[in-house]
Design an enzyme around this catalytic site. Structure first.
Site, PDB file in Angstrom:
ATOM      1  N   ASN A   1       0.820  -1.206   0.000  1.00  9.27           N
ATOM      2  CA  ASN A   1       0.000   0.000   0.000  1.00  9.27           C
ATOM      3  C   ASN A   1       0.859   1.263   0.000  1.00  9.27           C
ATOM      4  O   ASN A   1       1.045   1.908  -1.024  1.00  9.27           O
ATOM      5  CB  ASN A   1      -0.948  -0.001   1.203  1.00  9.27           C
ATOM      6  CG  ASN A   1      -2.048   1.039   1.061  1.00  9.27           C
ATOM      7  OD1 ASN A   1      -3.018   0.824   0.348  1.00  9.27           O
ATOM      8  ND2 ASN A   1      -1.904   2.178   1.716  1.00  9.27           N
ATOM      9  N   ASP A   2       1.422   1.607   1.146  1.00 11.86           N
ATOM     10  CA  ASP A   2       2.132   2.880   1.273  1.00 11.86           C
ATOM     11  C   ASP A   2       3.382   2.949   0.402  1.00 11.86           C
ATOM     12  O   ASP A   2       3.780   4.028  -0.025  1.00 11.86           O
ATOM     13  CB  ASP A   2       2.505   3.115   2.739  1.00 11.86           C
ATOM     14  CG  ASP A   2       1.267   3.078   3.632  1.00 11.86           C
ATOM     15  OD1 ASP A   2       0.274   3.721   3.277  1.00 11.86           O
ATOM     16  OD2 ASP A   2       1.293   2.374   4.661  1.00 11.86           O
ATOM     17  N   VAL A   3       4.023   1.798   0.137  1.00 10.93           N
ATOM     18  CA  VAL A   3       5.282   1.798  -0.610  1.00 10.93           C
ATOM     19  C   VAL A   3       5.074   1.992  -2.109  1.00 10.93           C
ATOM     20  O   VAL A   3       6.044   2.052  -2.866  1.00 10.93           O
ATOM     21  CB  VAL A   3       6.087   0.501  -0.355  1.00 10.93           C
ATOM     22  CG1 VAL A   3       6.460   0.388   1.118  1.00 10.93           C
ATOM     23  CG2 VAL A   3       5.324  -0.734  -0.811  1.00 10.93           C
ATOM     24  N   VAL A   4       3.799   2.078  -2.564  1.00 10.56           N
ATOM     25  CA  VAL A   4       3.521   2.340  -3.980  1.00 10.56           C
ATOM     26  C   VAL A   4       2.625   3.568  -4.151  1.00 10.56           C
ATOM     27  O   VAL A   4       2.055   3.784  -5.218  1.00 10.56           O
ATOM     28  CB  VAL A   4       2.858   1.116  -4.662  1.00 10.56           C
ATOM     29  CG1 VAL A   4       3.831  -0.054  -4.746  1.00 10.56           C
ATOM     30  CG2 VAL A   4       1.579   0.691  -3.949  1.00 10.56           C
TER      31      VAL A   4
ATOM     32  N   ALA B   1      -0.140   3.059   7.370  1.00  9.73           N
ATOM     33  CA  ALA B   1       0.181   4.446   7.710  1.00  9.73           C
ATOM     34  C   ALA B   1      -1.071   5.309   7.795  1.00  9.73           C
ATOM     35  O   ALA B   1      -1.000   6.479   8.150  1.00  9.73           O
ATOM     36  CB  ALA B   1       1.141   5.035   6.671  1.00  9.73           C
TER      37      ALA B   1
END
Length: 463
Positions: free
Chosen positions: A385-388, A426
């Site tokens: 999720n947050d890393v993309v 996050a």
């Protein structure tokens, strides 16, 4: 004779610990590294049991039985639970350091053997040990979602935290330099350290847990160094220094991967749900069935799979391997893009994919895969999720602004497998899911991927 055997055991343990860290650097030698670490610890235990100070082995036997009874079930946790199990290990290490320091202070106090150096080492050991203990328990609680994963904040929290730490340090200075036997000061240090450990971690959001775990690892190592000085044990100093420095280096790597500083991680309350300017806009996503996903993948030449914690939760790594086999059999180039902080601890995705026996050569780090994303036909996001999230590149109001991400949005087509549209760990909405090129396959990753594999294997022709 015993003294020579003790020193030889400690020397062998120190060498094996260093070799263990060296061999753990690569999957091909990782098993050897684990074996070296185990052998090193066995040598350290043998050396300790030979020490002339030991006159009664009864309590050592009790500790051995209790530790074994607790350690065996802890070793059998699922890979998804490894981060919180690691945090618990740090908690035990911190507690051990704090208790040893307390025992030595009481013993030396009773025999009138306290010195400024001894008390200074004990104070350092106890502060680091007990804050690591409660801090690691809070980190484990957040990872297990027993404690809210969102930052728990209050007014002037950083001022309160620093005041608690300063009070513990002042009490330690007073104890070491002005009144060695004033035990209330020692009791105050213990209590302040325990409270500080809790308050240090609760304002930190779940997205920062990988960094927090490695930082707590460093604290545990430093407390072991201090314990080594207290016990006059060279091996503890060496092992603690290795642990502390490796944890610190890993924390630096994690912070760099998120474009963050230590102060920002520890005091920034990162991960708080943010109100965005687009919060009131009506947004739509495009859904896809497993058959749709199968068709898209089999018509591609280059596929990049980005794993995340959702894959770990669903235990979908073996389904990912089946998909990898089906696609590579058709001549499709398949790679895995690994973000340094994907999952809940450093290296989490690498371990899961290795467990599923996916070739290590197919795993590509973020910096190496990003230049290839524009030439990628399909990017398959499995639980990440947050890393993309493209917001990290342009939205200055986002708490992840500036964090390096995998450029999934630059692929020609993006398919994201996700249970729902809920924000990631996050607490931030992901712009990628609303991209015109993105298709959402909703459901449990293991079930969805299983259906995709069935759809592909049921096809008649080749690529």
């Amino acid at each position: 004779m015993n003294e020579h055997l003790i020193q030889l055991s400690y020397f062998a343990a120190a060498v094996l610990f260093i070799l263990s860290l060296r061999w753990l650097n690569h999957p091909r030698t990782a098993r050897r590294g684990v074996a070296a670490g185990v052998a090193g610890m066995a040598a350290a235990i043998v050396g300790t049991l030979l020490a002339p100070e030991l006159v009664d082995y009864k309590w050592i036997g009790v500790g051995l039985v209790a530790g074994t009874a607790l350690g065996i079930p802890l070793s059998r946790v699922a890979l998804t639970a490894v981060p919180q199990r690691t945090a618990l290990s740090h908690a035990f290490g911190g507690l051990a350091a704090g208790l040893v320091g307390t025992a030595k202070y009481i013993m030396w106090l009773q025999h009138g053997e306290l010195t400024t150096f001894r008390v200074s080492a004990i104070v350092l050991e106890v502060i680091l040990g007990f804050l690591t203990f409660t801090g690691s328990l809070m980190a484990a609680g957040k990872l297990m979602e027993i404690v809210p994963t969102r930052p728990i904040t209050y007014r002037n929290q950083n001022l309160v935290n620093l005041a608690l730490l300063a009070a513990a340090v002042i009490a330690g200075v007073y104890l070491a330099f002005f009144n060695l036997e004033y035990w209330p000061a020692y009791a105050a240090i213990v209590v302040l350290s325990l409270v500080f450990g809790v308050l240090l971690i609760i304002p930190i959001g779940g997205a920062d847990m990988p960094t927090v775990i490695s930082l707590l690892n460093s604290y545990a190592g430093l407390s072991a160094v201090a314990m080594g000085f207290v016990l006059q044990n060279k091996l503890l100093i060496i092992a603690g220094a290795l642990d502390g420095s490796s944890g610190l280096i890993l924390s630096v790597i994690m912070c760099k991967a998120m474009n963050r500083s230590f102060t920002n991680v520890l005091f920034g309350a990162f991960g708080q749900v943010q109100a965005t300017a687009a919060a009131g806009e009506a947004k739509t996503v495009k859904s896809a069935t497993p058959q749709d996903v199968a068709d898209i993948l089999t018509n591609a030449d280059r596929v990049v799979i980005i794993p995340g914690y959702g894959m770990a939760v669903a235990q979908a790594q073996h389904r990912v391997h089946e998909l990898y086999d089906q696609l590579t059999k058709r001549g499709i180039d398949v790679k895995f893009a690994i973000h340094p902080v994907a999952g809940r601890m450093p290296g989490h995705m690498n371990v899961l994919l290795a467990e599923a026996e996916i070739p290590y050569e197919s795993l590509v780090e973020m910096d190496d895969i990003n230049p290839e994303m524009a030439q990628t036909d399909v990017c398959l996001v499995v639980g990440a999720n947050d890393v993309v999230n493209p917001a990290a590149r342009h939205d200055k109001g986002s708490p992840i602004f500036g964090m390096p991400i995998i450029d999934a949005d630059k692929a020609k087509t993006i398919v994201a497998i996700k249970r729902s549209m809920n924000p990631g760990f996050a607490g931030i909405e992901n712009e990628l899911y609303y991209d015109d090129k993105t298709l959402m396959a909703f459901g449990d990753a293991k079930a969805v991927l299983g259906d995709v594999v069935k759809a592909i294997s049921g096809e008649g022709g080749g690529h």
